[in-house]
Scaffold this motif. Structure first.
Motif, PDB file in Angstrom:
ATOM      1  N   ALA A 299      45.370  36.450  32.304  1.00 17.34           N
ATOM      2  CA  ALA A 299      43.997  36.411  31.812  1.00 17.34           C
ATOM      3  C   ALA A 299      43.614  35.037  31.279  1.00 17.34           C
ATOM      4  N   ALA A 300      44.543  34.374  30.597  1.00 11.91           N
ATOM      5  CA  ALA A 300      44.228  33.057  30.047  1.00 11.91           C
ATOM      6  C   ALA A 300      43.999  32.049  31.160  1.00 11.91           C
ATOM      7  N   PHE A 301      44.816  32.127  32.211  1.00 11.65           N
ATOM      8  CA  PHE A 301      44.639  31.184  33.311  1.00 11.65           C
ATOM      9  C   PHE A 301      43.357  31.489  34.087  1.00 11.65           C
ATOM     10  N   ALA A 302      43.046  32.766  34.265  1.00  8.33           N
ATOM     11  CA  ALA A 302      41.779  33.124  34.897  1.00  8.33           C
ATOM     12  C   ALA A 302      40.611  32.581  34.078  1.00  8.33           C
ATOM     13  N   GLY A 303      40.747  32.585  32.764  1.00  7.67           N
ATOM     14  CA  GLY A 303      39.716  32.006  31.906  1.00  7.67           C
ATOM     15  C   GLY A 303      39.583  30.513  32.125  1.00  7.67           C
ATOM     16  N   TYR A 304      40.722  29.835  32.314  1.00  9.21           N
ATOM     17  CA  TYR A 304      40.666  28.403  32.620  1.00  9.21           C
ATOM     18  C   TYR A 304      39.903  28.158  33.926  1.00  9.21           C
ATOM     19  N   LEU A 305      40.169  28.970  34.947  1.00  7.75           N
ATOM     20  CA  LEU A 305      39.474  28.794  36.228  1.00  7.75           C
ATOM     21  C   LEU A 305      37.975  29.004  36.072  1.00  7.75           C
ATOM     22  N   ARG A 306      37.587  29.987  35.270  1.00  8.04           N
ATOM     23  CA  ARG A 306      36.157  30.189  35.028  1.00  8.04           C
ATOM     24  C   ARG A 306      35.549  28.963  34.344  1.00  8.04           C
ATOM     25  N   GLY A 307      36.293  28.415  33.383  1.00  2.74           N
ATOM     26  CA  GLY A 307      35.803  27.217  32.714  1.00  2.74           C
ATOM     27  C   GLY A 307      35.695  26.036  33.663  1.00  2.74           C
ATOM     28  N   LEU A 308      36.686  25.864  34.522  1.00  4.88           N
ATOM     29  CA  LEU A 308      36.653  24.780  35.509  1.00  4.88           C
ATOM     30  C   LEU A 308      35.419  24.908  36.391  1.00  4.88           C
ATOM     31  N   MET A 309      35.171  26.129  36.871  1.00  2.92           N
ATOM     32  CA  MET A 309      34.015  26.337  37.747  1.00  2.92           C
ATOM     33  C   MET A 309      32.699  26.130  36.993  1.00  2.92           C
ATOM     34  N   ASP A 310      32.582  26.743  35.818  1.00  2.00           N
ATOM     35  CA  ASP A 310      31.314  26.737  35.094  1.00  2.00           C
ATOM     36  C   ASP A 310      30.999  25.386  34.462  1.00  2.00           C
ATOM     37  N   GLU A 311      31.995  24.758  33.848  1.00  2.00           N
ATOM     38  CA  GLU A 311      31.741  23.564  33.049  1.00  2.00           C
ATOM     39  C   GLU A 311      31.744  22.269  33.869  1.00  2.00           C
ATOM     40  N   ASP A 312      32.661  22.156  34.820  1.00  3.21           N
ATOM     41  CA  ASP A 312      32.829  20.876  35.514  1.00  3.21           C
ATOM     42  C   ASP A 312      32.366  20.884  36.962  1.00  3.21           C
ATOM     43  N   LEU A 313      32.418  22.028  37.643  1.00  3.71           N
ATOM     44  CA  LEU A 313      32.121  22.038  39.076  1.00  3.71           C
ATOM     45  C   LEU A 313      30.693  22.500  39.382  1.00  3.71           C
ATOM     46  N   THR A 314      30.266  23.595  38.774  1.00  2.00           N
ATOM     47  CA  THR A 314      28.921  24.096  39.065  1.00  2.00           C
ATOM     48  C   THR A 314      27.829  23.079  38.771  1.00  2.00           C
TER      49      THR A 314
ATOM     50  N   TYR B 120      28.970  34.365  43.802  1.00  2.37           N
ATOM     51  CA  TYR B 120      30.000  33.727  44.615  1.00  2.37           C
ATOM     52  C   TYR B 120      31.232  33.407  43.766  1.00  2.37           C
ATOM     53  N   LYS B 121      31.015  32.909  42.546  1.00  3.13           N
ATOM     54  CA  LYS B 121      32.152  32.590  41.679  1.00  3.13           C
ATOM     55  C   LYS B 121      32.918  33.852  41.293  1.00  3.13           C
ATOM     56  N   ARG B 122      32.199  34.918  41.021  1.00  3.23           N
ATOM     57  CA  ARG B 122      32.882  36.184  40.713  1.00  3.23           C
ATOM     58  C   ARG B 122      33.699  36.653  41.918  1.00  3.23           C
ATOM     59  N   SER B 123      33.119  36.492  43.113  1.00  4.86           N
ATOM     60  CA  SER B 123      33.848  36.922  44.309  1.00  4.86           C
ATOM     61  C   SER B 123      35.102  36.077  44.527  1.00  4.86           C
ATOM     62  N   LEU B 124      35.053  34.804  44.169  1.00  4.94           N
ATOM     63  CA  LEU B 124      36.231  33.956  44.321  1.00  4.94           C
ATOM     64  C   LEU B 124      37.389  34.463  43.463  1.00  4.94           C
ATOM     65  N   LEU B 125      37.106  34.773  42.208  1.00  5.46           N
ATOM     66  CA  LEU B 125      38.172  35.260  41.335  1.00  5.46           C
ATOM     67  C   LEU B 125      38.732  36.579  41.854  1.00  5.46           C
ATOM     68  N   ALA B 126      37.875  37.431  42.402  1.00  4.39           N
ATOM     69  CA  ALA B 126      38.359  38.684  42.982  1.00  4.39           C
ATOM     70  C   ALA B 126      39.208  38.425  44.216  1.00  4.39           C
ATOM     71  N   ARG B 127      38.794  37.474  45.028  1.00  4.73           N
ATOM     72  CA  ARG B 127      39.579  37.131  46.224  1.00  4.73           C
ATOM     73  C   ARG B 127      40.927  36.539  45.833  1.00  4.73           C
ATOM     74  N   PHE B 128      40.920  35.645  44.847  1.00  5.78           N
ATOM     75  CA  PHE B 128      42.175  35.057  44.378  1.00  5.78           C
ATOM     76  C   PHE B 128      43.138  36.126  43.866  1.00  5.78           C
ATOM     77  N   ALA B 129      42.584  37.163  43.236  1.00  6.16           N
ATOM     78  CA  ALA B 129      43.414  38.187  42.597  1.00  6.16           C
ATOM     79  C   ALA B 129      43.950  39.212  43.585  1.00  6.16           C
ATOM     80  N   ASN B 130      43.554  39.144  44.840  1.00  8.16           N
ATOM     81  CA  ASN B 130      43.972  40.123  45.844  1.00  8.16           C
ATOM     82  C   ASN B 130      45.473  40.018  46.106  1.00  8.16           C
ATOM     83  N   PRO B 131      46.282  40.998  45.671  1.00 12.63           N
ATOM     84  CA  PRO B 131      47.733  40.896  45.850  1.00 12.63           C
ATOM     85  C   PRO B 131      48.163  41.090  47.297  1.00 12.63           C
ATOM     86  N   GLY B 132      47.281  41.614  48.134  1.00  9.93           N
ATOM     87  CA  GLY B 132      47.639  41.839  49.525  1.00  9.93           C
ATOM     88  C   GLY B 132      47.744  40.580  50.344  1.00  9.93           C
TER      89      GLY B 132
END
Length: 449
Positions: free
Chosen positions: A286-301, A315-327
């Motif tokens: 969860a903490a690392f997922a929070g970092y990714l959200r910060g990276l996207m929101d603060e520096d990239l978007t 799109y950003k929400r879908s990225l985190l869901a895609r990243f989390a896909n264990p399959g």
């Protein structure tokens, strides 16, 4: 029993190819797993949607016969598993190895489109006749001599302005008469491609065999999501990719930047910071997922513009869901390769834009620090600049940052001289070395602007 045209009747009807190409209209350079899960699928869907069966693909391996060795015994058939769905793809008709006569295929009148997935480093060394660009120019020369008609050449690699980049490299190698012909007969549309395609594992092959009832050594595994945005600048005829879901637009750049920075930039951060074996494991923290959200929101978007009404938050929400896909089992080591070629487009260009706007790109700087730690500690480094990147892991943060920022092929001259960027990266590397990522992530909330 192995998948082939002779055994295809054993495959369930709803998993068989949707189209049977009767001619070859597309040549593809770099026929790896990504092409087979992306452009080849779009091409088959386009043929199925229109009944136009002229668009079979001739794929050309660039560096080895590995893909040909897998696909030729299967009559170029292979399965794609996207989520829970499986289908055999039949759009590839032929696979060439580096010694085969690619020039004849490129010069054939029925060839109307050339696509490329040669990875970022394939655009660095272009002058030799055996390089992808060298082979392409040889084909254009033969095509011009045969007056074989117009040609559209589409880069499907993760490069900013990939169409213009490819056009510039091609024209550099053209003598004046050929250059004139190219200018009159060849277009180089930009494109943006998006689909996560991990390297196929032995377990994936076993799963595909269980699903198809046949052994398929060319199988690829991907996600349900797929996207292809193409500049509508074709020299002549083309597959009806728009009927297969591709988006034809006047300007690809906003979509290209969105994908390169949000998806690929986040992937690089995962590769160099998380320490996980697979992407889904990294995002499961969860903490690392929070970092990714910060990276996207603060520096990239803030660096993304021109997307109109596109749902960027979705799109950003879908990225985190895609990243989390264990399959998907997307190996972090696969993403980490060739970082010197990937970082400039994915993270360093947006860092420059944030600095120019008066902001401190802390989230990006931490990922860059992670890359610096990675290249100085990896036991084996898969990177074309490996000899210059490796160094003493005990040299200290300041010395390591100083040494690596001096590599202009990666950082240019500007970032090396930027005091804010240097201090942010040095602080990130010092903290990663001393405290580890977990300690840093505890304070990431304080970084939000």
């Amino acid at each position: 029993m192995r998948l082939s045209r002779a055994t295809l009747s054993r495959v369930a009807p709803d998993a068989r190819p949707l189209a049977e190409p009767r001619a070859t209209g597309v040549v593809h350079l770099g026929i790896g797993a990504f092409h087979r899960a992306h452009q080849a699928v779009y091409t088959e869907l386009a043929m199925a949607a229109t009944g136009d069966d002229r668009w079979g693909i001739c794929g050309a391996g660039q560096r080895s016969s590995a893909v040909a060795d897998l696909l030729r015994p299967q009559d170029c058939l292979y399965g794609v598993r996207a989520g829970d769905g499986v289908r055999v793809i039949g759009s590839v008709r032929e696979v060439l190895v580096p010694g085969d006569d690619l020039t004849a295929r490129l010069a054939a009148p029925q060839t109307a489109v050339v696509t490329l997935t040669i990875t970022e480093k394939g655009y660095r060394s272009v002058s030799g006749p055996s390089t992808a660009i060298g082979r392409l120019v040889a084909g254009l020369r033969a095509r011009a001599a045969a007056d074989a008609g117009p040609l559209t050449v589409i880069s499907c690699d993760n490069l900013p302005g990939n169409g213009a980049t490819l056009a510039a490299l091609v024209t550099e190698l053209c003598e004046p008469p050929l250059l004139k012909w190219v200018e009159q007969n060849v277009t180089f549309p930009a494109s943006m491609v998006d689909r996560i395609v991990p390297a196929t594992t032995p377990a994936d092959l076993d799963d595909m065999e269980a699903r198809l009832g046949l052994r398929d050594l060319g199988a690829v595994v991907t996600e349900p999501f797929t996207q292809w945005v193409i500049e509508d600048d074709f020299a002549g005829d083309r597959p009806a990719w728009d009927r297969a879901g591709a988006l034809l637009v006047g300007d690809v750049l906003p979509y290209e930047r969105m994908k390169l920075r949000l998806l690929n930039g986040s992937h690089s951060a995962i590769a160099y910071l998380s320490g996980a074996e697979h992407v889904s494991e990294a995002v499961g923290d969860a903490a690392f997922a929070g970092y990714l959200r910060g990276l996207m929101d603060e520096d990239l978007t803030p660096t993304l513009h021109g997307l109109g009404t596109f749902d960027l938050a979705g799109y950003k929400r879908s990225l985190l869901a895609r990243f989390a896909n264990p399959g998907l089992r997307h190996r972090v080591a696969q993403i980490a390769a060739d970082g010197s070629q990937k970082l400039p487009q994915r993270l360093l260009d947006p860092a420059r834009e944030r600095l120019a706007a008066g902001h401190e790109p802390r989230w990006i700087a931490l990922a860059v620090a992670g890359w610096m730690r990675y290249v100085t500690t990896a036991s084996e480094l898969d990177d074309p600049l490996a000899d210059r990147l490796t160094g003493d892991p005990d040299a200290g943060a300041e010395a390591t940052v100083e040494r690596l920022l001096a590599i202009e092929e990666v950082f240019g001259a500007d970032l090396r001289e930027d005091r804010v960027f240097r201090e942010l990266v040095t602080d990130g590397l010092r903290r990663l070395t001393a405290d580890g990522l977990t300690s840093i992530l505890r304070t990431f909330d304080a970084w939000r602007g």
